[in-house]
Design a protein around this motif. Structure first.
Motif, PDB file in Angstrom:
ATOM      1  N   ARG A 156      38.242  30.757  52.620  1.00 40.59           N
ATOM      2  CA  ARG A 156      37.983  30.341  50.962  1.00 40.59           C
ATOM      3  C   ARG A 156      38.363  31.800  50.265  1.00 40.59           C
ATOM      4  N   ARG A 157      39.155  32.160  49.019  1.00 36.44           N
ATOM      5  CA  ARG A 157      39.205  32.876  47.794  1.00 36.44           C
ATOM      6  C   ARG A 157      39.567  32.868  46.794  1.00 36.44           C
ATOM      7  N   LEU A 158      40.177  32.915  46.524  1.00 35.25           N
ATOM      8  CA  LEU A 158      40.135  33.193  44.934  1.00 35.25           C
ATOM      9  C   LEU A 158      40.374  34.342  44.111  1.00 35.25           C
ATOM     10  N   TRP A 159      41.817  33.991  43.936  1.00 40.13           N
ATOM     11  CA  TRP A 159      42.690  35.358  44.341  1.00 40.13           C
ATOM     12  C   TRP A 159      43.770  35.098  42.796  1.00 40.13           C
ATOM     13  N   LEU A 164      54.548  39.299  36.033  1.00 34.78           N
ATOM     14  CA  LEU A 164      55.410  40.614  36.210  1.00 34.78           C
ATOM     15  C   LEU A 164      55.692  40.721  34.492  1.00 34.78           C
ATOM     16  N   ALA A 165      56.267  40.487  32.993  1.00 39.22           N
ATOM     17  CA  ALA A 165      55.660  40.451  31.959  1.00 39.22           C
ATOM     18  C   ALA A 165      54.254  40.786  31.865  1.00 39.22           C
ATOM     19  N   ASN A 166      52.361  40.732  32.490  1.00 38.69           N
ATOM     20  CA  ASN A 166      51.488  41.385  32.191  1.00 38.69           C
ATOM     21  C   ASN A 166      51.632  40.323  30.600  1.00 38.69           C
ATOM     22  N   THR A 167      52.207  39.602  30.695  1.00 43.67           N
ATOM     23  CA  THR A 167      51.342  37.588  29.330  1.00 43.67           C
ATOM     24  C   THR A 167      50.260  37.303  29.731  1.00 43.67           C
ATOM     25  N   LEU A 168      49.987  37.131  31.372  1.00 40.71           N
ATOM     26  CA  LEU A 168      49.023  35.647  31.986  1.00 40.71           C
ATOM     27  C   LEU A 168      48.553  36.469  32.586  1.00 40.71           C
ATOM     28  N   TYR A 169      47.305  36.092  33.211  1.00 43.77           N
ATOM     29  CA  TYR A 169      47.319  35.730  35.318  1.00 43.77           C
ATOM     30  C   TYR A 169      47.121  34.495  35.955  1.00 43.77           C
ATOM     31  N   THR A 170      48.053  34.626  37.053  1.00 41.17           N
ATOM     32  CA  THR A 170      48.363  33.638  37.883  1.00 41.17           C
ATOM     33  C   THR A 170      47.730  33.607  39.259  1.00 41.17           C
ATOM     34  N   GLY A 171      47.258  32.806  39.625  1.00 44.50           N
ATOM     35  CA  GLY A 171      46.564  33.093  41.068  1.00 44.50           C
ATOM     36  C   GLY A 171      46.419  31.100  41.997  1.00 44.50           C
TER      37      GLY A 171
END
Length: 394
Positions: A156-159, A164-171
């Motif tokens: 289990r994980r939430l990552w 690269l543009a520091n405009t949003l989070y992906t995970g």
């Protein structure tokens, strides 16, 4: 009906054959697919010898699948199918594949089903379903041993990671099956509470789940009065919703001024924010701003941007709920500046209206809708992004 063409195709400039009917065209497509299968079957024969000689290992690749993807320049899914067929035991599946009767996709899917230990009756049943459904049959056959439960829970994980543009989070999110059912059901329930289930124009399910996750996080960090009282009833509209956690924005004065706020503003985590997010942050009014210039750091006073408590309380008293036309939500009501401060708007009550969290955060500040300033105060309507404001109603 006679189907003919004299135009050369786009690949080899070879004229297409004449077809007497659509049925003949379909038969030709099936024949060509059989030819593709026989070519793939020949590749599998060669790959079997490649695997026996352990060529992938000596070439420094991690698996036969990886070797196939690199050498044949194919998608991982295609490489996976060829690897599965390479290691398959000889039998009816491989015979039909080699004869061009069975497509490569069906042969690979059926081989995966056989690898689960499916009985002959299930394998026979797979012949009568679409290729896309064979995977569901295989999933039902796979066994979940006790050790599998422990391994699934341990994974289990939430990552999250900024792009690269520091405009949003992906995970990514990894959950055991039972926990996933609870999480998805909870997110979907909250999403249905935020927007009308019957609205045909509402956002896609994956987008609604993100909105639900954000709202649940807000409730955890700044619980509503109903949450604090452990009540199921929504918070009273006459009582202001709790303020959000104070945002801390760092602004490069020169860069931000030159780009109209499109560059030079970041959160405390270093994530870039643009004009829309800045407008929402300042609209809420709970912001600590650090101005960065050539002389170093200079805290910028925020008293002029903060909505006075007395004005805020009055807006709740006056509007007594979300003023979006037709909305009855009482969830996290927030005052909104109809004309934003950056456009010359002020804290005058006539420039403020009360909106629920969905209409304020999602509709206005994230999707870019604007309030029609000439709509009735208790029935506010919105202009879509990019639409010019209409003249006053007659």
């Amino acid at each position: 009906m006679l189907m003919t063409t004299s135009e050369p195709n786009r690949v080899g400039a070879v004229p297409l054959p004449e077809f007497a009917s659509v049925d003949e065209m379909e038969q030709e497509l099936v024949r060509l697919e059989g030819l593709v299968s026989r070519v793939r079957a020949r590749q599998v024969e060669i790959l079997t010898e490649i695997d026996r000689l352990q060529v992938p290992y000596w070439d420094g690749t991690r698996s036969l699948k990886e070797w196939i993807a690199g050498r044949l320049d194919v998608q991982p899914r295609t490489a996976s199918d060829l690897a599965v067929l390479t290691k398959a035991e000889p039998g009816p599946i491989s015979a039909g594949f080699q004869a061009g009767i069975t497509s490569t996709d069906r042969a690979a899917a059926t081989t995966r089903l056989a690898n689960t230990g499916a009985d002959p009756k299930t394998l026979e049943r797979s012949e009568g379903v679409a290729v896309s459904q064979i995977g569901h049959l295989a999933a039902r056959q796979r066994r979940m041993k006790p050790t599998g439960h422990y391994e699934a829970f341990a994974m289990r994980r939430l990552w999250f990671q900024p792009n690269l543009a520091n405009t949003l989070y992906t995970g990514s999110l990894t959950l055991a099956a039972a926990d996933a059912d609870v999480v998805l059901a909870g997110l979907d329930t909250r999403a249905d509470q935020l927007c009308d289930k019957g609205d045909p124009n509402r956002a896609r399910i994956e987008q609604r789940r993100v909105d639900a996750l954000v709202s649940l996080a807000l409730d955890a960090t700044t619980p509503t009065a109903a949450d604090r009282a452990n009540q199921a009833e929504p918070e009273s509209a006459s009582r202001p919703a709790p303020r959000r956690l104070k945002a801390h924005i760092f602004i490069d004065a020169d860069l931000c001024a030159r780009t109209g706020g499109e560059a030079g503003a970041t959160t405390g985590l270093g994530l870039k924010v643009g004009p829309n997010t800045l407008k929402e942050i300042f609209c809420i009014g709970e912001t600590q701003t650090t101005l960065i210039d050539t002389t170093g750091l200079m805290p910028m006073p925020t008293d002029g941007d903060r909505l006075p408590n007395r004005t805020r309380d009055y807006i709740f008293y006056r509007d007594n709920g979300c003023t979006a036309d037709g909305c009855t939500s009482m969830y996290r009501l927030e005052p909104h500046h109809i004309e934003h401060r950056s456009n010359g708007g002020d804290h005058n009550p006539g420039n403020l209206t009360l909106l629920c969290w969905f209409h304020h955060h999602v509709v206005v500040h994230q999707e870019g809708f604007t309030i029609d300033p000439h709509s009735p105060p208790g029935r506010r309507r919105f202009f879509p992004p990019g639409i010019n404001r209409a003249p006053p109603h007659q």
